[in-house]
Design a protein around this motif. Structure first.
Motif, PDB file in Angstrom:
ATOM      1  N   VAL A 121       0.868  -1.179   0.000  1.00 31.00           N
ATOM      2  CA  VAL A 121       0.000   0.000   0.000  1.00 31.00           C
ATOM      3  C   VAL A 121       0.906   1.230   0.000  1.00 31.00           C
ATOM      4  O   VAL A 121       1.854   1.297   0.770  1.00 31.00           O
ATOM      5  N   ASP A 122       0.594   2.180  -0.870  1.00 30.21           N
ATOM      6  CA  ASP A 122       1.347   3.431  -0.910  1.00 30.21           C
ATOM      7  C   ASP A 122       0.678   4.433   0.028  1.00 30.21           C
ATOM      8  O   ASP A 122      -0.372   4.982  -0.288  1.00 30.21           O
ATOM      9  N   PRO A 123       1.260   4.670   1.222  1.00 28.31           N
ATOM     10  CA  PRO A 123       0.595   5.542   2.208  1.00 28.31           C
ATOM     11  C   PRO A 123       0.575   7.014   1.789  1.00 28.31           C
ATOM     12  O   PRO A 123      -0.107   7.818   2.405  1.00 28.31           O
ATOM     13  N   THR A 124       1.303   7.359   0.707  1.00 28.79           N
ATOM     14  CA  THR A 124       1.341   8.771   0.294  1.00 28.79           C
ATOM     15  C   THR A 124       0.125   9.155  -0.547  1.00 28.79           C
ATOM     16  O   THR A 124      -0.207  10.331  -0.667  1.00 28.79           O
ATOM     17  N   LEU A 125      -0.548   8.164  -1.172  1.00 29.58           N
ATOM     18  CA  LEU A 125      -1.701   8.482  -2.036  1.00 29.58           C
ATOM     19  C   LEU A 125      -2.895   8.957  -1.229  1.00 29.58           C
ATOM     20  O   LEU A 125      -3.578   9.904  -1.595  1.00 29.58           O
ATOM     21  N   ALA A 126      -3.169   8.246  -0.139  1.00 30.38           N
ATOM     22  CA  ALA A 126      -4.348   8.516   0.695  1.00 30.38           C
ATOM     23  C   ALA A 126      -4.206   7.650   1.940  1.00 30.38           C
ATOM     24  O   ALA A 126      -3.312   6.805   2.011  1.00 30.38           O
ATOM     25  N   PRO A 127      -5.087   7.827   2.963  1.00 28.98           N
ATOM     26  CA  PRO A 127      -5.008   6.977   4.159  1.00 28.98           C
ATOM     27  C   PRO A 127      -5.008   5.480   3.797  1.00 28.98           C
ATOM     28  O   PRO A 127      -5.653   5.093   2.816  1.00 28.98           O
ATOM     29  N   ILE A 128      -4.298   4.677   4.585  1.00 26.55           N
ATOM     30  CA  ILE A 128      -4.065   3.271   4.179  1.00 26.55           C
ATOM     31  C   ILE A 128      -5.347   2.460   4.053  1.00 26.55           C
ATOM     32  O   ILE A 128      -5.433   1.547   3.243  1.00 26.55           O
ATOM     33  N   SER A 129      -6.367   2.789   4.841  1.00 20.28           N
ATOM     34  CA  SER A 129      -7.609   2.006   4.764  1.00 20.28           C
ATOM     35  C   SER A 129      -8.267   2.123   3.392  1.00 20.28           C
ATOM     36  O   SER A 129      -9.040   1.255   2.986  1.00 20.28           O
ATOM     37  N   THR A 130      -7.932   3.196   2.637  1.00 23.07           N
ATOM     38  CA  THR A 130      -8.557   3.371   1.314  1.00 23.07           C
ATOM     39  C   THR A 130      -8.096   2.327   0.309  1.00 23.07           C
ATOM     40  O   THR A 130      -8.676   2.208  -0.766  1.00 23.07           O
ATOM     41  N   ALA A 131      -7.056   1.545   0.649  1.00 23.28           N
ATOM     42  CA  ALA A 131      -6.596   0.482  -0.257  1.00 23.28           C
ATOM     43  C   ALA A 131      -7.697  -0.551  -0.496  1.00 23.28           C
ATOM     44  O   ALA A 131      -7.664  -1.272  -1.498  1.00 23.28           O
ATOM     45  N   VAL A 132      -8.677  -0.640   0.416  1.00 24.02           N
ATOM     46  CA  VAL A 132      -9.797  -1.559   0.171  1.00 24.02           C
ATOM     47  C   VAL A 132     -11.120  -0.804   0.011  1.00 24.02           C
ATOM     48  O   VAL A 132     -12.180  -1.411  -0.026  1.00 24.02           O
ATOM     49  N   SER A 133     -11.051   0.530  -0.078  1.00 22.25           N
ATOM     50  CA  SER A 133     -12.298   1.289  -0.304  1.00 22.25           C
ATOM     51  C   SER A 133     -12.136   2.147  -1.549  1.00 22.25           C
ATOM     52  O   SER A 133     -12.239   1.664  -2.672  1.00 22.25           O
ATOM     53  N   MET A 134     -11.827   3.420  -1.363  1.00 21.21           N
ATOM     54  CA  MET A 134     -11.758   4.353  -2.494  1.00 21.21           C
ATOM     55  C   MET A 134     -10.702   3.940  -3.529  1.00 21.21           C
ATOM     56  O   MET A 134     -10.899   4.083  -4.730  1.00 21.21           O
ATOM     57  N   LEU A 135      -9.551   3.433  -3.061  1.00 19.09           N
ATOM     58  CA  LEU A 135      -8.490   3.026  -3.988  1.00 19.09           C
ATOM     59  C   LEU A 135      -8.450   1.507  -4.163  1.00 19.09           C
ATOM     60  O   LEU A 135      -7.517   0.958  -4.737  1.00 19.09           O
ATOM     61  N   GLY A 136      -9.491   0.831  -3.670  1.00 15.16           N
ATOM     62  CA  GLY A 136      -9.595  -0.615  -3.836  1.00 15.16           C
ATOM     63  C   GLY A 136     -10.685  -0.948  -4.838  1.00 15.16           C
ATOM     64  O   GLY A 136     -11.066  -0.117  -5.662  1.00 15.16           O
ATOM     65  N   ILE A 137     -11.218  -2.163  -4.730  1.00 12.89           N
ATOM     66  CA  ILE A 137     -12.218  -2.625  -5.705  1.00 12.89           C
ATOM     67  C   ILE A 137     -13.455  -1.719  -5.743  1.00 12.89           C
ATOM     68  O   ILE A 137     -13.953  -1.411  -6.827  1.00 12.89           O
ATOM     69  N   PRO A 138     -13.989  -1.231  -4.604  1.00 11.91           N
ATOM     70  CA  PRO A 138     -15.169  -0.352  -4.703  1.00 11.91           C
ATOM     71  C   PRO A 138     -14.909   0.899  -5.545  1.00 11.91           C
ATOM     72  O   PRO A 138     -15.709   1.240  -6.429  1.00 11.91           O
ATOM     73  N   GLY A 139     -13.785   1.576  -5.288  1.00 11.77           N
ATOM     74  CA  GLY A 139     -13.460   2.774  -6.053  1.00 11.77           C
ATOM     75  C   GLY A 139     -13.193   2.473  -7.519  1.00 11.77           C
ATOM     76  O   GLY A 139     -13.590   3.227  -8.416  1.00 11.77           O
ATOM     77  N   LEU A 140     -12.520   1.346  -7.763  1.00 11.67           N
ATOM     78  CA  LEU A 140     -12.212   0.964  -9.146  1.00 11.67           C
ATOM     79  C   LEU A 140     -13.483   0.579  -9.906  1.00 11.67           C
ATOM     80  O   LEU A 140     -13.644   0.929 -11.081  1.00 11.67           O
ATOM     81  N   ALA A 141     -14.392  -0.119  -9.229  1.00 14.58           N
ATOM     82  CA  ALA A 141     -15.671  -0.472  -9.873  1.00 14.58           C
ATOM     83  C   ALA A 141     -16.437   0.800 -10.238  1.00 14.58           C
ATOM     84  O   ALA A 141     -17.015   0.914 -11.329  1.00 14.58           O
ATOM     85  N   ALA A 142     -16.434   1.766  -9.327  1.00 19.44           N
ATOM     86  CA  ALA A 142     -17.114   3.040  -9.587  1.00 19.44           C
ATOM     87  C   ALA A 142     -16.481   3.736 -10.786  1.00 19.44           C
ATOM     88  O   ALA A 142     -17.178   4.243 -11.680  1.00 19.44           O
ATOM     89  N   TYR A 143     -15.161   3.742 -10.814  1.00 23.15           N
ATOM     90  CA  TYR A 143     -14.426   4.441 -11.869  1.00 23.15           C
ATOM     91  C   TYR A 143     -14.696   3.824 -13.246  1.00 23.15           C
ATOM     92  O   TYR A 143     -15.097   4.515 -14.185  1.00 23.15           O
ATOM     93  N   PHE A 144     -14.488   2.513 -13.356  1.00 19.14           N
ATOM     94  CA  PHE A 144     -14.619   1.887 -14.680  1.00 19.14           C
ATOM     95  C   PHE A 144     -16.072   1.812 -15.135  1.00 19.14           C
ATOM     96  O   PHE A 144     -16.366   1.981 -16.317  1.00 19.14           O
ATOM     97  N   GLY A 145     -16.985   1.572 -14.185  1.00 13.84           N
ATOM     98  CA  GLY A 145     -18.404   1.537 -14.553  1.00 13.84           C
ATOM     99  C   GLY A 145     -18.880   2.877 -15.068  1.00 13.84           C
ATOM    100  O   GLY A 145     -19.608   2.978 -16.058  1.00 13.84           O
ATOM    101  N   MET A 146     -18.425   3.937 -14.385  1.00 20.59           N
ATOM    102  CA  MET A 146     -18.869   5.276 -14.794  1.00 20.59           C
ATOM    103  C   MET A 146     -18.129   5.746 -16.047  1.00 20.59           C
ATOM    104  O   MET A 146     -18.736   6.162 -17.027  1.00 20.59           O
TER     105      MET A 146
END
Length: 348
Positions: A121-146
């Protein structure tokens, strides 16, 4: 010193006790006390920090013979989900003690895993928990779907169902960044406030307080619907679908309305309307776009750091609360990404 502490702490796991019928209940799960794992060559010993629970896991709990991909959870074996963890001990050149990693791990406090199955996990991008939320599959699904399927253009009207959830909230904000009029559907007054006040959507519709959803969508989208990002399905899908424009794009990301149904209801058949409107409907999973993951994460991280995207985590603390956090997804308790914080980061 550290090893002594670790030995004093009991390792625990949560296994699938039985295949649920309909709604998942507490007795679907069972807690076991287990031994502390040993780390072999090219493995790391990890401690779970943040465990993600997602509605899509519900299907993996059913009995299934159709499971070519090996996704179904096995009875009396630990359940797995996306997790952020810390490396406590390493027998690998690539990972050192203290590194923060993510992957699909067992619901265990400690486990040893092969380095093939983890990423830093790159802690400089955003808080580490986002690796499974905003920068994880949920965020990626939102990005590619939209972006890839919805293809929103400035001035389009976009509707997102499940708009206050982990995926929907990011999808709705991406549409807003693209200059669209955005309408979000959710099920509590708090969620509607979140959509309109915090996320800046043009309109939130509380489906639980609306008698005629088709009419409500028509009122909120006087120029019709150009892009529909659907996380819910069921009758909400029917109501939005009745309002689509010519050349509308519909991204089917989830169908939470039907996940617990023993006999999913039969809805309208969409084929005629798709022809009439020259519209496109496409189902997808984030992994369809794996080769674009890094670019997408970078873009979402940039939007976040520029203040264009906010994200919310519904954080529950304590390993013992993981089953309740999962069950809570289906009564619509969470705003944003449902997560369980299991432990704090250790200093080495």
């Amino acid at each position: 010193m550290h090893n002594q502490e670790q030995n004093q702490e009991q390792n625990q796991e949560i296994v699938l006790a039985k295949h649920p019928s309909g709604t998942v209940k507490a007795d679907t799960f069972k807690f076991n006390t287990i031994d502390m794992p040993q780390c072999q060559d090219n493995e790391v010993l990890i401690k779970s920090l943040y465990i993600s629970v997602d509605p899509g896991m519900r299907g993996f709990m059913d009995k299934g013979d159709d499971d070519a991909a090996g996704n179904k959870f096995k009875l009396n074996k630990p359940i797995t989900s996306r997790t952020v963890a810390q490396v406590i001990d390493s027998k690998s050149q690539d990972f050192k003690q203290g590194d923060i990693v993510h992957g699909r791990f067992a619901w265990q406090k400690y486990q040893s895993v092969s380095t093939d199955h983890i990423a830093k996990v790159d802690p400089t991008l955003a808080p580490i928990s986002t690796a499974v939320s905003m920068l994880g599959i949920p965020g990626l699904a939102a990005y590619f779907g939209m972006i890839n399927i919805g293809q929103p253009k400035k001035g389009d009207t976009v509707v997102v169902s499940g708009a206050a959830g982990a995926v929907g909230s990011i999808a709705a904000q991406i549409a807003r960044i693209k200059g669209c009029r955005v309408v979000g559907i959710a099920g509590t007054p708090q969620k509607i406030d979140y959509l309109e006040q915090d996320l800046g959507l043009d309109k939130g519709i509380n489906y639980k307080q609306t008698d005629d959803m088709t009419a409500a969508i028509k009122a909120a989208c006087p120029n019709g619907v150009d892009v529909f990002f659907d996380n819910v399905g069921g009758e909400l899908f029917d109501a939005v679908f009745a309002n689509i424009n010519e050349h509308a794009r519909i991204a089917i990301c989830g169908q939470i309305a039907d996940y617990n149904a023993k006999n999913p209801p039969q809805g309208p058949r969409p084929m005629h309307m798709l022809i009439k409107k020259s519209a496109r409907m496409e189902g997808f999973v984030a992994y369809d776009f794996m080769e674009e993951f890094n670019d997408a994460k970078k873009q979402i991280g940039e939007w976040y750091n520029d203040g264009k995207i906010t994200y919310k985590e519904h954080l529950i603390e304590g390993f013992e609360h993981i089953p309740a956090a999962f069950i809570g997804l289906f009564s619509g308790e969470n705003i944003g990404k449902q997560m369980v914080k299991v432990a704090d980061i250790e200093e080495f």
